[in-house]
Design an enzyme around this catalytic site. Structure first.
Site, mmCIF file in Angstrom:
data_model
loop_
_atom_site.group_PDB
_atom_site.id
_atom_site.type_symbol
_atom_site.label_atom_id
_atom_site.label_comp_id
_atom_site.label_asym_id
_atom_site.label_seq_id
_atom_site.Cartn_x
_atom_site.Cartn_y
_atom_site.Cartn_z
ATOM 1 C CG ASN A 174 -7.014 -0.458 3.996
ATOM 2 O OD1 ASN A 174 -8.059 -1.430 3.949
ATOM 3 N ND2 ASN A 174 -5.956 -0.482 4.141
ATOM 4 C CB THR B 26 -0.955 -0.018 1.226
ATOM 5 O OG1 THR B 26 -1.659 -1.279 1.299
ATOM 6 C CG2 THR B 26 -1.807 1.108 1.083
ATOM 7 C CG ASN C 214 -17.008 0.220 17.323
ATOM 8 O OD1 ASN C 214 -17.780 -0.852 17.408
ATOM 9 N ND2 ASN C 214 -15.869 -0.139 16.857
ATOM 10 C CE LYS D 166 -5.133 -1.855 0.984
ATOM 11 N NZ LYS D 166 -6.183 -3.157 1.196
ATOM 12 C CB CYS E 279 -33.777 15.105 7.013
ATOM 13 S SG CYS E 279 -35.661 14.892 6.735
ATOM 14 C CE LYS F 259 -34.127 14.992 -2.146
ATOM 15 N NZ LYS F 259 -33.843 13.776 -1.771
#
Ligand SMILES: NC(=O)c1ccc[n+]([C@@H]2O[C@H](COP(=O)([O-])OP(=O)(O)OC[C@H]3O[C@@H](n4cnc5c(N)ncnc54)[C@H](O)[C@@H]3O)[C@@H](O)[C@H]2O)c1
Length: 438
Positions: free
Chosen positions: A214, A124, A225, A210, A268, A324
């Site tokens: 990641n 990488t 989380n 790449k 929103c 939009k």
């Protein structure tokens, strides 16, 4: 094929085992003698499911040799896969020491090699490394030219530690960043049998994608989380919530919202993000990623503002004002904020938006625009052609063939178009077209 693999860590060792399993002759190269001894003895230098048996098998096949001599490995192979480590330096930059040293050695080996050779970088590496850093080194050391005497390309690696043999055999895709056909053909010969697409792209896009992959993984994990921490504080089952979120394959787990464009807005997303941050704060839960989203969005708006200001011109035409295309909702539209900021800087504005009519704006929507753009009625024009004709700079926040055709018809060479929607092919637009960040 005769393949040399440089760097026998997780990526290199698994590639060596799988390529020799598939019938290729493989030379493993590393500066770590212990790793070479292990491989020569049919043992695995990395702990990975299936590697103990596979290394035994391929070592017994006689198709694997090892060496510390990079030059000999280049000379004795047709193609080299470079899998050396590219760890973080103390300041967070990429430590390219290993790959730069190797590039010099490979260049010197190519100087005396008469056969064609392909070097595939699999480590990488930050975008631009192959073309701006490694190629000049190899060309200088070899006295030869990339694309003529040898070929460089970049093929990102997607295997995950813990399931790397399975990932090797079933990758999401094979991406080859190359400037010439020959290295793509060679890689198709090596990896074309895998059950996935082989996609050719530019070297820089392959290097960058790449990192994007990641970063995206890290983003998704952090999203789940942070959501779980907040759910925990609220007494909500985070697994149930995330499972429901993932069941939406139309808007959530999909291509939706993954195209670069202008800042988000509307009635929103901004308000719900603010409420989420406040909720987390009131429960003493830190959600730094979610709380940073609006700040990042403001930064995107600032880029557009600076682009318009950098033109040094004062008559600005807006094509599109709502948040939009296809709606007249102006609440928290980033185009309204941009218009407000430009008026604050003393610019003259005219606005075209086919969906926005003062006579039909109602309720919260009307109150929002009247407090942010009090003279909106005077700015709005019903005719796109008039807005184009009267502007030095056009801010295009609305896409569609009608808009493109109007720009083609009406733009002059002395105008600048700031494109917030990725108009695509600019053929036919006489103005200077500048993408927001593309
Ligand atoms: N580990 C993964 O799951 C994974 C997945 C995709 C991509 N990558 C990328 O692949 C690259 C390698 O990762 P890794 O985890 O296999 O690294 P690693 O640290 O496990 O192994 C790197 C190897 O390179 C060797 N090396 C260093 N200098 C050398 C030289 N001049 N010549 C020959 N060998 C040399 C080291 O001795 C070491 O054995 C990195 O750029 C990494 O970011 C890793």
């Amino acid at each position: 094929m005769k393949i040399s693999i440089f760097g026998l860590g997780y990526v290199g060792a698994v590639s060596l085992a799988c390529l020799s399993r598939d019938g290729h002759d493989v030379i493993g190269v590393d500066i770590d003698r212990n790793k070479l001894d292990l491989i020569a003895a049919g043992k695995t230098p990395v702990v990975e499911e299936g590697m103990v048996e596979l290394m035994q098998r391929v070592a017994a096949s006689g198709r694997v040799t090892v060496t510390t001599d990079a030059g000999a490995a280049v000379r004795d192979s047709d193609i080299s896969l470079v899998c050396v480590g590219t760890p973080s330096a103390a300041n967070g930059s990429q430590d390219q020491g290993a790959i730069l040293r190797l590039a010099r050695e490979m260049g010197r080996a190519l100087a005396v090699k008469t056969q064609p050779h392909v070097i595939v970088f699999r480590s990488t590496i930050v975008p631009g490394t192959v073309e701006d850093v490694l190629r000049p080194i190899i060309e200088e050391e070899s006295g030869k030219r990339d694309g003529q005497d040898f070929h460089l390309c970049f093929q990102p690696e997607f295997l995950r530690e813990g399931s790397s043999i399975r990932d090797y055999d079933k990758p999401p895709f094979t991406i080859v960043g190359a400037n010439h056909e020959h290295p793509v053909d060679q890689l198709r010969a090596l990896f074309g049998h895998l059950p996935c697409k082989l996609i050719r792209t530019s070297v820089r896009s392959a290097e960058m994608m790449k990192y994007c992959c990641n970063n995206f993984h890290a983003l998704k994990i952090t999203f789940a989380n942070e959501t779980a921490r907040l759910c925990d504080a609220l007494g909500v089952d985070a697994f149930e919530v995330m499972d429901l979120v993932c069941q939406d394959t139309q808007l959530n787990i999909s291509k939706a919202y993954l195209k670069p464009g202008f800042a988000f807005g509307g009635s929103c997303l901004p308000k719900d993000l603010r409420a989420t941050s406040y909720l987390a704060k009131s429960h003493d839960v830190e959600v730094p990623m979610l709380s940073a989203i609006l700040k990042s969005n403001e930064e995107h708006l600032a880029v557009a503002l600076n682009k318009v200001l950098a033109t040094g011109k004062r008559r600005i035409g807006f094509i599109g004002l709502s948040f939009k295309s296809g709606t007249d909702d102006l609440r928290e539209s980033p185009l309204v904020t941009l218009a407000e900021q430009l008026i604050g800087k003393g610019m003259q504005l005219s606005v075209y938006d086919p969906e926005v009519h003062m006579s039909t704006l109602l309720g919260a929507n009307r109150r929002y625009i009247e407090s942010h753009l009090p003279h909106i009625g005077q700015l709005l024009q019903a005719d796109i052609g008039q807005v184009i004709a009267g502007a030095d700079v056009l801010v295009v926040g609305l896409s569609g063939s009608d808009v493109t055709q109007a720009l083609v018809r009406g733009c002059r060479a002395d105008q600048t178009v700031i494109d917030l929607v990725n108009l695509g092919s600019q053929t036919g637009i006489a103005a200077q077209v500048e993408g927001l960040c593309w």
